[in-house]
Design an enzyme around this catalytic site. Structure first.
Site, PDB file in Angstrom:
ATOM      1  N   ASP A 123      -5.926   5.809   1.352  1.00 38.89           N
ATOM      2  CA  ASP A 123      -5.729   5.163   0.063  1.00 38.89           C
ATOM      3  C   ASP A 123      -7.029   4.574  -0.463  1.00 38.89           C
ATOM      4  OD1 ASP A 123      -3.080   5.763   0.157  1.00 38.89           O
ATOM      5  OD2 ASP A 123      -2.444   3.815   0.903  1.00 38.89           O
ATOM      6  N   LYS A 124      -7.121   4.513  -1.773  1.00 39.70           N
ATOM      7  CA  LYS A 124      -8.305   3.938  -2.415  1.00 39.70           C
ATOM      8  C   LYS A 124      -8.297   2.418  -2.301  1.00 39.70           C
ATOM      9  CE  LYS A 124     -10.683   3.829  -6.902  1.00 39.70           C
ATOM     10  NZ  LYS A 124     -10.667   4.337  -8.287  1.00 39.70           N
TER      11      LYS A 124
END
Length: 386
Positions: free
Chosen positions: A26-27
């Site tokens: 995930d960012k």
């Protein structure tokens, strides 16, 4: 994560497809994972450590290995998540503790619906990754490129460059506007400048992405359909196992590579032979069977709706083959624990500091199998969308 790989590739003088990894990250999180890069010595990686620290990245445990990694080659992930300001939701700390304990124990016992999380599709974006995947499955290569380069409603250099491209189709001019850190966009634009915005030119442009990135968009479409299918399945039949359902008979259910998939018979439904934790639904591909009930019919109608009734889930032009797999409807987190903490907010006024009223926070820790989403598990615990 793709941008991180692009930065590493540029610093090391290799291309992004020289990197391999077992999963995407995930960012909006602090994450770590194993990666393998070809044609690079441990010494070269050590030499760029200080440079990439400026990009908020670190490399460690550097060593030579015999082979590459592949997507899915992992057992799962561990999560430590802090949920803050709980008192803004519930005023009574005693009631809050009881509600948290009840929610945690409920998820421990019953699990959660194993939806793909919203980050799979690009949260808050005008164009979601599944839309690009659908265009690729239909061999609409130019449309897929334009979807990829569709701007958001933001006035920043990246979106101004994308807007310019859609208005002019000038790849060279757009390259001069696109910031250096947008590695994927620049790779695509460089290829479009060379080959043109034609069907064949766009095929070549997609090859500027490594295979794992090209197939990511196809998987996003399959994931969206799976989410819709499980919602339909639960709305139609609820939490009971019915005739025509697919169940997995594999003893190891840590991943989606089930080999023993069985169609439930009328007699097995009557005898309650199987539990909901064994029910699976197909993630679209060319090598799947479908439920023999209303859910199977729903799949066929959905493919017709999206213009994929003849689709074999192969895109030869991009060297993409999607065999499909099966995914459990329900999942349980492992090693689920929690801790309530008081965090003090410090308000600074002039030269004085004072501590405001303590805010209650919840630290949740758990393990999830590969391809399960912490956001979905959290949503079930919190009984809320976020």
């Amino acid at each position: 994560m793709f941008e991180a790989v692009g930065i590493l590739a540029a610093k090391l003088g290799v291309i992004p497809s020289d990197f391999s990894y077992a999963g995407l990250k995930d960012k909006k999180a602090i994450t770590y994972q194993a990666m393998v890069v070809r044609k690079v010595t441990p010494e070269r990686l050590q030499n760029i450590e200080k440079e990439i620290e400026k990009k908020r990245m670190n490399v460690f445990n550097i060593r030579p290995v015999d082979g590459a990694l592949r997507l899915g080659q992992l057992k799962g992930n561990h999560f430590d998540i802090v949920i803050r300001n709980l008192r803004s939701q519930v005023s009574d700390p005693v009631d809050l503790r009881e509600r948290i304990l009840e929610a945690i124990e409920n998820v421990k016992a019953k699990g959660f619906v194993n939806y793909y999380g919203p980050q799979r599709f690009g949260m808050g974006r005008r164009v979601h990754t599944d839309q690009i995947g659908l265009a690729l499955l239909k061999s609409e290569m130019v449309k897929a490129v334009k979807l990829f380069l569709t701007p958001e409603d933001l006035d920043d250099p990246v979106n101004r460059a994308k807007k310019y491209f859609l208005q002019t189709e000038d790849a060279k001019g757009t390259l001069s506007l696109m910031p250096e850190f947008k590695v994927r966009e620049r790779a695509l634009l460089e290829s479009l400048h060379r080959f043109g915005l034609t069907h064949e030119g766009c095929v070549q442009a997609w090859f500027s992405f490594p295979h794992c990135m090209r197939i990511f968009y196809i998987h996003a479409y399959s994931s969206k359909i799976w989410n819709e299918a499980v919602s339909y399945r639960l709305a139609t039949y609820g939490s009971r196992v019915v005739e025509g359902d697919l169940v997995c008979l594999d003893e190891d259910t840590d991943d989606e590579n089930f080999t023993k998939v069985h169609v439930v018979t009328e007699e097995e439904e009557s005898a309650n032979t199987y539990g909901m934790n064994q029910v699976v639904l197909p993630v679209l591909g060319y090598n799947n069977q479908y439920p023999k009930n209303k859910v199977g019919q729903w799949y066929q109608e959905t493919l017709i709706r999206d213009g994929l009734q003849a689709c074999r889930f192969k895109v030869p032009a991009l060297k993409l083959n999607v065999p499909g797999c099966y995914r459990q409807i329900l999942k349980r987190p492992r090693n689920l624990s929690y801790q309530l903490m008081e965090e003090h907010n410090i308000d600074v006024k002039k030269d004085d500091s004072h501590i405001s009223e303590a805010a209650l926070s919840l630290l949740v820790s758990f393990d999830l199998d590969a391809s399960c989403y912490a956001t979905v598990c959290l949503r079930e615990i919190m009984k809320d969308d976020f």
